[in-house]
Design a protein around this motif. Structure first.
Motif, PDB file in Angstrom:
ATOM      1  N   ILE A 122     -54.087 -21.645 -15.364  1.00  0.00           N
ATOM      2  CA  ILE A 122     -53.526 -21.171 -14.567  1.00  0.00           C
ATOM      3  C   ILE A 122     -52.220 -21.619 -14.038  1.00  0.00           C
ATOM      4  O   ILE A 122     -50.938 -21.557 -13.578  1.00  0.00           O
ATOM      5  CB  ILE A 122     -54.006 -20.071 -13.183  1.00  0.00           C
ATOM      6  N   TRP A 123     -52.455 -22.337 -12.741  1.00  0.00           N
ATOM      7  CA  TRP A 123     -51.716 -23.917 -12.197  1.00  0.00           C
ATOM      8  C   TRP A 123     -50.577 -24.399 -12.737  1.00  0.00           C
ATOM      9  O   TRP A 123     -49.086 -24.319 -12.807  1.00  0.00           O
ATOM     10  CB  TRP A 123     -52.483 -24.663 -10.696  1.00  0.00           C
ATOM     11  N   LEU A 124     -51.170 -24.762 -14.042  1.00  0.00           N
ATOM     12  CA  LEU A 124     -49.796 -25.579 -15.204  1.00  0.00           C
ATOM     13  C   LEU A 124     -49.186 -24.523 -15.758  1.00  0.00           C
ATOM     14  O   LEU A 124     -48.052 -25.128 -15.521  1.00  0.00           O
ATOM     15  CB  LEU A 124     -50.903 -26.321 -15.929  1.00  0.00           C
ATOM     16  N   ILE A 125     -49.658 -23.452 -15.890  1.00  0.00           N
ATOM     17  CA  ILE A 125     -48.936 -22.497 -16.221  1.00  0.00           C
ATOM     18  C   ILE A 125     -47.840 -22.030 -15.717  1.00  0.00           C
ATOM     19  O   ILE A 125     -46.408 -21.901 -16.342  1.00  0.00           O
ATOM     20  CB  ILE A 125     -49.729 -21.456 -17.225  1.00  0.00           C
ATOM     21  N   ARG A 126     -48.272 -21.785 -14.447  1.00  0.00           N
ATOM     22  CA  ARG A 126     -46.670 -20.863 -13.629  1.00  0.00           C
ATOM     23  C   ARG A 126     -46.030 -22.194 -13.455  1.00  0.00           C
ATOM     24  O   ARG A 126     -44.827 -21.806 -12.984  1.00  0.00           O
ATOM     25  CB  ARG A 126     -47.745 -20.632 -11.942  1.00  0.00           C
ATOM     26  N   ARG A 127     -46.794 -23.442 -13.001  1.00  0.00           N
ATOM     27  CA  ARG A 127     -45.914 -24.397 -13.328  1.00  0.00           C
ATOM     28  C   ARG A 127     -45.019 -24.927 -13.730  1.00  0.00           C
ATOM     29  O   ARG A 127     -44.007 -25.111 -13.798  1.00  0.00           O
ATOM     30  CB  ARG A 127     -46.562 -26.134 -12.647  1.00  0.00           C
ATOM     31  N   SER A 128     -44.906 -24.367 -15.482  1.00  0.00           N
ATOM     32  CA  SER A 128     -44.252 -25.286 -16.252  1.00  0.00           C
ATOM     33  C   SER A 128     -43.710 -24.088 -15.927  1.00  0.00           C
ATOM     34  O   SER A 128     -42.040 -23.939 -16.486  1.00  0.00           O
ATOM     35  CB  SER A 128     -44.857 -25.357 -17.632  1.00  0.00           C
ATOM     36  N   ASP A 129     -43.844 -22.825 -16.189  1.00  0.00           N
ATOM     37  CA  ASP A 129     -42.754 -21.216 -16.037  1.00  0.00           C
ATOM     38  C   ASP A 129     -41.751 -21.806 -14.939  1.00  0.00           C
ATOM     39  O   ASP A 129     -40.436 -21.140 -15.259  1.00  0.00           O
ATOM     40  CB  ASP A 129     -43.612 -20.037 -15.965  1.00  0.00           C
ATOM     41  N   ARG A 130     -42.403 -21.553 -14.066  1.00  0.00           N
ATOM     42  CA  ARG A 130     -41.026 -22.222 -13.050  1.00  0.00           C
ATOM     43  C   ARG A 130     -40.134 -23.340 -12.722  1.00  0.00           C
ATOM     44  O   ARG A 130     -39.329 -23.147 -12.630  1.00  0.00           O
ATOM     45  CB  ARG A 130     -41.710 -22.673 -11.635  1.00  0.00           C
ATOM     46  N   ASN A 131     -40.735 -24.446 -13.550  1.00  0.00           N
ATOM     47  CA  ASN A 131     -39.628 -25.139 -14.200  1.00  0.00           C
ATOM     48  C   ASN A 131     -38.998 -24.568 -15.526  1.00  0.00           C
ATOM     49  O   ASN A 131     -37.679 -25.003 -14.912  1.00  0.00           O
ATOM     50  CB  ASN A 131     -40.603 -26.782 -14.875  1.00  0.00           C
ATOM     51  N   ARG A 132     -38.869 -24.183 -16.239  1.00  0.00           N
ATOM     52  CA  ARG A 132     -38.159 -23.678 -17.690  1.00  0.00           C
ATOM     53  C   ARG A 132     -37.372 -22.805 -16.744  1.00  0.00           C
ATOM     54  O   ARG A 132     -36.087 -22.030 -17.339  1.00  0.00           O
ATOM     55  CB  ARG A 132     -39.373 -22.991 -18.178  1.00  0.00           C
ATOM     56  N   ARG A 133     -37.544 -21.770 -15.219  1.00  0.00           N
ATOM     57  CA  ARG A 133     -37.165 -20.523 -14.643  1.00  0.00           C
ATOM     58  C   ARG A 133     -35.497 -21.412 -14.518  1.00  0.00           C
ATOM     59  O   ARG A 133     -34.167 -20.844 -13.992  1.00  0.00           O
ATOM     60  CB  ARG A 133     -37.888 -19.590 -14.309  1.00  0.00           C
ATOM     61  N   GLY A 134     -36.257 -22.432 -13.867  1.00  0.00           N
ATOM     62  CA  GLY A 134     -34.728 -23.503 -12.710  1.00  0.00           C
ATOM     63  C   GLY A 134     -33.974 -24.143 -13.792  1.00  0.00           C
ATOM     64  O   GLY A 134     -33.229 -24.876 -13.151  1.00  0.00           O
ATOM     65  N   ASP A 135     -34.097 -24.284 -14.985  1.00  0.00           N
ATOM     66  CA  ASP A 135     -33.215 -24.555 -15.873  1.00  0.00           C
ATOM     67  C   ASP A 135     -31.883 -24.225 -15.267  1.00  0.00           C
ATOM     68  O   ASP A 135     -30.887 -25.487 -16.167  1.00  0.00           O
ATOM     69  CB  ASP A 135     -33.699 -25.317 -17.150  1.00  0.00           C
TER      70      ASP A 135
END
Length: 88
Positions: A44-57
């Motif tokens: 869950i931590w990895l998914i949230r971290r990758s989702d946050r990075n994708r949204r911030g691009d």
């Protein structure tokens, strides 16, 4: 960065101590449950971290060297605006 390292340590310890076929409640039930829970939290931590990075691009990354996004050592001359370059 501390959270994934701690989760990996918990996963490693609980995996090494678990014995699924053991009649002991700690080794047969608690350690496998701890392993599963820590692995789920890490995923869950990895998914949230990758989702946050994708949204911030969408524009928060490289500014392309614009006026406000330039580096610290830009080549603006803040000294004498012209003239003869100083006198004796």
């Amino acid at each position: 960065m501390r959270r994934p390292i701690l989760l990996l340590i918990i996963i490693a310890i609980s995996y090494s101590q678990s014995e699924i076929m053991s009649p002991d409640i700690i080794k047969g039930v608690m350690f496998p449950l701890l392993f599963s829970a820590a692995l789920l939290i890490l995923l869950i931590w990895l998914i949230r971290r990758s989702d946050r990075n994708r949204r911030g691009d969408g524009g928060s990354g490289d500014s392309g060297g614009g006026f406000f996004g330039g580096s610290k050592n830009n080549d603006r001359d803040l000294g004498d605006g012209g003239g003869d370059g100083g006198g004796d």
